[in-house]
Motif scaffolding. Structure first.
Motif, short mmCIF file in Angstrom:
data_model
loop_
_atom_site.label_atom_id
_atom_site.label_comp_id
_atom_site.label_asym_id
_atom_site.label_seq_id
_atom_site.Cartn_x
_atom_site.Cartn_y
_atom_site.Cartn_z
N GLN A 97 36.67 -6.34 7.59
CA GLN A 97 35.39 -6.07 6.96
C GLN A 97 35.27 -4.62 6.51
O GLN A 97 34.72 -4.34 5.45
CB GLN A 97 34.23 -6.46 7.89
N ARG B 125 28.38 -16.47 7.49
CA ARG B 125 27.70 -15.80 6.38
C ARG B 125 27.74 -16.63 5.09
O ARG B 125 26.90 -16.49 4.21
CB ARG B 125 28.41 -14.48 6.05
N ALA C 192 31.40 -14.15 10.89
CA ALA C 192 31.77 -13.81 9.51
C ALA C 192 31.81 -15.07 8.64
O ALA C 192 31.32 -15.06 7.51
CB ALA C 192 33.12 -13.09 9.48
N ASP D 75 37.52 -15.23 5.51
CA ASP D 75 36.62 -15.68 6.58
C ASP D 75 36.78 -17.17 6.86
O ASP D 75 36.80 -17.59 8.02
CB ASP D 75 35.16 -15.37 6.22
N SER E 11 33.33 -12.77 16.41
CA SER E 11 33.10 -12.04 15.15
C SER E 11 33.65 -12.81 13.95
O SER E 11 33.09 -12.73 12.85
CB SER E 11 33.73 -10.65 15.23
N ASP E 12 34.72 -13.57 14.15
CA ASP E 12 35.25 -14.39 13.05
C ASP E 12 34.32 -15.56 12.74
O ASP E 12 34.13 -15.93 11.58
CB ASP E 12 36.65 -14.92 13.41
#
Lengths: 83, 152, 152, 83
Positions: B102, C147, C144, C113, C140-141
């Motif tokens: 990111q 989103r 992501a 992502d 966190s993946d």
């Protein structure tokens, strides 16, 4: 003081670079712009709309007025379009 | 690393130079801007890029420093060409390297947005009639750059 | 274009293959994921990537098609390796080409992502003691990837 | 039906691929999972927590129950960690 012009300002004025002497009349950006406009109709037209002109003094962007001194490099150019 | 040059660049070579002999980089993002044969409804046969030598390098260094300040970057590269180009030619290359994807993506996007609105380059496009026109500033570029301005 | 392979790939060659002989592309974004020598606080000396042949290709094609549906892409490329790798080696390459830079950036970010949370690959990391562990899914993946899910 | 295991499921079970015959007992995913758990303590442990297992039938992700037929390819694997 060294004056530089780029892109369509250079094309219209047919000047890329010139030297002018510092004087009380051109002691700041506002004074310099007034002096430019008095040079003739092409100068007057170009410097009448400061919204389309960017100004840099010693290679740093300037917004608003700024005092000038002998030896300064002042550049006038349109909004940038690189990248 | 920033570079302003007339010559064409090789994207692969530049990415390799950034990553070779390193084992701590997790993500590399590159952006390449190319001369298109069509822009804003008109066909383009050639492009001339003028710049302000001296100020260009200063601005690019400032933009690079700002990216390094905002994101976790291990390396960063901006190469911008000037002079005469034809459709298909690369104009600009931005590369970012980071431990995390990111950061690499955001920094590369930021670098391009700020470069577009701050670095003193001007494009002149020619069409098949031989006429050449200075490219106009685009509102979409100003809007893109504004995304990165901290809200006060 | 998607490719699943054991061999290393050359980033520059892949970008050139996408852009050469074309003059309508304005923006090319590449993302390269590399093996890091350090992950989640442990040093890494080697990485083995297992995958599900057949399903991997199907998932990558679906992800690519979704990117082409969401953004204005002129071309798109996903290359993912499997097998044994060492720190510094490239694992994955994503390239997007578009008339406009934001499409190229967003699509590349999306591809990574979704790939991370959908393509059936599994990483096994080895450390200097010779011990190897399966890498765990990261929150966190997942965040992501989420989103890009349309809000309903 | 072909059953595939990947990553730590494969390591723990020491099986990468096996063939099982379709029967009423394994006529859907829920039945197959019950049948797996009954095979022994390692199977039981692994298939007791379906939150950490992903299931694909004929190379498509499956969530919830699904009927199975002879010739289906069913894969069990942990959350993916590529990229």
């Amino acid at each position: 003081m060294k004056i530089l012009y780029f892109a369509w300002l250079k094309t219209k004025l047919q000047i890329s670079e010139e030297d002018i002497s510092w004087s009380q009349e051109v002691a700041d950006i506002d004074g310099l712009v007034r002096w430019m406009r008095a040079r003739g109709p092409v100068f007057d037209e170009i410097f009448s709309d400061l919204d389309v002109i960017r100004i840099a003094v010693n290679q740093e962007y300037v917004t608003g007025n700024l005092s000038l001194t002998e030896g300064d490099e002042i550049a006038f150019f349109p909004p940038v379009t690189g990248g | 690393m920033i570079r302003v040059q007339r010559d064409i660049f090789n994207i692969g070579d530049e990415i390799n130079a950034l990553t070779e002999a390193r084992t701590d980089i997790g993500a590399v993002v590159s952006f390449t801007g190319l001369v298109r044969d069509f822009n804003e409804g008109t066909s383009v046969t050639g492009l001339t890029l003028e710049h302000y030598p001296g100020m260009t390098e200063r601005e690019l260094k400032k933009i690079e420093a700002e990216a390094c300040r905002r994101w976790n970057l291990q390396d960063c590269c901006i190469i911008h060409r000037y002079g005469d180009m034809v459709p298909g030619d690369p104009i600009v290359l931005v590369i970012t390297a980071s431990p995390h994807r990111q950061d690499a993506f955001d920094a590369a996007s930021f670098l391009m947005d700020w470069l577009k609105t701050k670095a003193p380059f001007w494009k002149q496009e020619s069409d098949e009639t031989g006429q050449s026109d200075w490219v106009k500033e685009r509102q979409s570029d100003l809007d893109a750059a504004r995304r990165w301005t901290p809200k006060t």
